[in-house]
Design an enzyme around this catalytic site. Structure first.
Site, mmCIF file in Angstrom:
data_model
loop_
_atom_site.group_PDB
_atom_site.id
_atom_site.type_symbol
_atom_site.label_atom_id
_atom_site.label_comp_id
_atom_site.label_asym_id
_atom_site.label_seq_id
_atom_site.Cartn_x
_atom_site.Cartn_y
_atom_site.Cartn_z
ATOM 1 C CD GLU A 173 -54.601 -41.360 -52.564
ATOM 2 O OE1 GLU A 173 -54.050 -40.235 -52.397
ATOM 3 O OE2 GLU A 173 -54.841 -41.837 -53.688
ATOM 4 C CG HIS A 187 -46.946 -48.981 -58.485
ATOM 5 N ND1 HIS A 187 -46.202 -47.911 -58.873
ATOM 6 C CD2 HIS A 187 -48.243 -48.643 -58.707
ATOM 7 C CE1 HIS A 187 -47.013 -46.961 -59.317
ATOM 8 N NE2 HIS A 187 -48.254 -47.372 -59.223
#
Lengths: 327, 337
Positions: free
Chosen positions: A58, A128
């Site tokens: 990422e 998350h």
């Protein structure tokens, strides 16, 4: 009129921009299978040169996007999980967003960071369920948080066309929202312009993301007793302070429903600004996640820390009960 | 006017380096940095600088292999890279001195300058993070069918950064036209490379299947030959390369060491590297009268450069929030209106 879902609106905005402008391309993980559904069918339509399948790098691919943008392309970087925006916080805030200034205005970095499922994910737990929009606003990165399908379409379109880095967060809880839409009404929405979803005279209720829908429900529930004006900033940074001032100027009361953590969250900024600059008649209230919320995986441990419709309704009622500062 | 205006335009096509041109570039960088250190001492360059004195052959030799359209990504020790790429030295010095006439209008400074007119896209202060930015620029060029090559400079400290390796991976995976140049000057600020790097620098590249080699970074012509091979490979679709340039900085990490006198290097080590001074190595290849002519020209030019920089106005504080956003968006002020 046809129904348009929020997710389909994101899909359509991105597809339309890629049709319109060849410099636009999308990159992210699991692109070949359009895992988030945002890019369904894109690989066939645009080819692998404009739909880039990325390895789990990422930080690397966020910097890669900066490089492509410096070279004249307009990348849209898709992230699957909100914490990934924290992993690449440096690449967005310290690099992409600073290069224009550091170059004395020579070259901007037109990258869109698309997080199409931000915020609370029941049962997915601590790593998350983040909602990091206040952090980007704190760093001066243009950040949008559309609540409706038409705003999702319009703001993603504008973000891609904008010459600066823009973070676009679509709250997970909004993805299923559907709206009657005439496709001719799918138009760019300017950054930094809020929207009044319900006009009202007693209290200004600022709400962001999926909480906009909760706020509208509260306004409808209380209609008859309390006239609630529902204010959706749509863009977190730059915030539409003028529209807020206009609204609070009329109502004199303020409640903020903010999906970020309480400490230094967007709600804190709105209340602080209102306290300094706006003609509040009574102390304002906010509903938010707790300070530094870290949610457990079991839904029972998670839901209890999320802002709710009931909390928003209670906050609205309580500011109406206040008779004034110091009373 | 650039320091390289007199370099023949055909040089980048040549397998044989132009010894006199390389000497001129090295001499110019050396004297530019020495003049900059003087300006630090005089209080004109308020940030201090990270002098590249001792490492000039890397910048000169590597950048001489490039075409004008090729891109350089620099580092915090990057003045040499910019000068070699054709950045206007007067405006670079003005930038170091925080003047409005600087290449970045005083916004980039010594640590993160860029000059898009010379295709120096940036010098990110986040060590190692230029590698993937280079991959993105290289990808944009390759997909556009452009022959552009990207030269990405970083130091030995960067090879311990994961982001660097992510950049290597992307560049190797897609055979992007990037040449990675590691200037291994032996120290990441005070930390010796041997205490920081498990394995080797070239091993970092080899792990990704990137052609990698270690080069004598004190000899500009050796640098030139190695980088030229890598640039030719990149331009012909052969993908990235990694070149470790073994070099040394004669000054401290930053000019703050003029005051702090950190003792992380033995004088004997400094002396041994002074025996391989890139300026002297290149000087030996150029006739004495030619050298004298170049040296005089460099001094005259640098007199103008310094005069321009110190005579230039400081930026107007009222412009502090200019260039924050492309659309002119301004932040709210930090105190109540």
């Amino acid at each position: 009129m046809p129904k348009l879902s929020y997710l389909k609106a994101l899909h359509r905005a991105l597809r339309d921009e890629m049709d319109r402008d060849e410099s636009v391309f999308v990159l992210g993980e699991d692109m070949n299978f359009a895992l988030t559904n945002t890019t369904s069918g894109f690989l066939d339509r645009f080819g692998a040169d404009r739909v880039l399948e990325m390895p789990l790098s990422e930080q690397g691919f966020t910097n890669f996007a900066t490089g492509a943008a410096l070279a004249g392309r307009r990348p849209v970087v898709e992230f699957q999980i909100p914490f990934l925006l924290l992993l690449v916080f440096e690449q967005i805030t310290n690099q992409a967003n600073k290069f224009l200034l550091m170059s004395g205005g020579q070259r901007s970095v037109p990258v869109t960071y698309l997080m199409p499922a931000g915020g609370h994910r029941p049962g997915w737990g601590a790593q998350h369920s983040d909602q990091p929009y206040s952090l980007f606003a704190h760093m001066g990165v243009k950040t949008v948080l559309p609540a409706t399908p038409t705003d999702a379409y319009g703001l993603l379109t504008t973000a891609i066309r904008d010459d600066d880095p823009v973070v676009v967060i679509g709250p997970l809880a909004c993805l299923g929202v559907r709206e009657d839409v005439d496709h001719a009404d799918l138009v760019p929405v300017p950054l930094g312009k809020g929207r009044i979803h319900r006009a009202g005279t007693d209290v200004t209720l600022v709400a962001t993301g999926h909480l906009v829908h909760e706020a509208i429900a509260v306004a409808d529930d209380l209609a008859g007793d309390i006239s609630v004006e529902v204010f959706d900033p749509r863009t977190v940074y730059p915030f539409d302070w003028d529209l807020l001032a206009e609204s609070v100027g009329r109502t004199g009361r303020l409640v903020v429903a903010d999906d970020t953590n309480r400490f230094s969250g967007l709600g804190a900024e709105v209340l602080a600004t209102a306290a300094e600059e706006l003609p509040l008649r009574v102390p304002p209230k906010r509903v938010s996640r707790p300070d530094g919320a870290v949610v457990g995986a079991a839904p029972e441990l998670d839901a209890v820390l999320q802002p709710t419709r009931e909390q928003i309704a209670d906050a609205v009622r309580s500011v109406l009960k206040e008779s004034g500062w110091g009373a | 006017m650039s320091v390289l205006d007199e370099v023949p335009a055909t040089e980048a096509d040549s397998a044989v380096p132009d010894s006199a041109a390389l000497y001129r570039t090295i001499r110019f960088i050396r004297r530019f940095e020495e003049r900059a250190v003087e300006l630090v001492k005089a209080g004109e360059i308020r940030s201090g600088i990270h002098p590249c004195i001792g490492q000039e052959a890397v910048a000169a030799g590597a950048v001489a292999t490039l075409d004008a359209d090729d891109v350089v990504l620099s580092s915090h020790r990057g003045h040499g890279h910019l000068l070699a790429k054709g950045c206007d030295p007067a405006r670079l010095m003005a930038e170091l001195a925080g003047r409005a006439t600087g290449i970045d209008r005083g916004r980039g400074g010594s640590f993160h300058p860029s000059d898009f007119s010379a295709n120096v896209f940036n010098a990110t202060g986040t060590v190692g993070h230029g590698a993937a930015i280079a991959a993105g620029i290289g990808w944009a060029a390759a997909t556009a069918g452009s022959p552009r090559v990207v030269l990405s400079f970083f130091g030995d400290g960067a090879v311990s950064q994961g982001a660097l390796l992510e950049g290597f991976n992307l560049a190797a995976l897609w055979r992007l036209p990037v040449v990675y140049v590691c200037e291994n000057n032996g120290y990441a600020t005070t930390l010796p490379a041997g205490a920081a790097i498990a394995g080797t620098v070239v091993g970092r590249g080899e792990a990704f299947g990137i052609p990698s080699s270690s080069v004598d970074g004190q000899d500009a012509e050796t640098v030139y030959a190695a980088v030229r091979e890598a640039v030719v490979r990149a331009r012909s679709g052969g993908g990235p390369s990694l070149l470790e340039m073994r070099t040394y900085r004669y000054h401290g990490h930053h000019t703050f060491e003029l005051k702090t006198r950190l003792r992380y290097r033995e004088q004997s080590e400094v002396d041994s590297w002074l025996g391989r001074d890139p300026l002297l190595i290149q000087a030996a290849r150029v006739a004495e009268d030619e050298r004298a002519r170049v040296d005089a020209e460099v001094e005259a030019r640098l007199d103008e450069v310094v005069r321009f920089a110190v005579a230039s106005p400081y930026p107007d504080p009222a412009t502090a929030t200019d260039h924050l956003h492309a659309d002119g968006l301004r932040p709210r002020p930090g105190s109540a209106r």
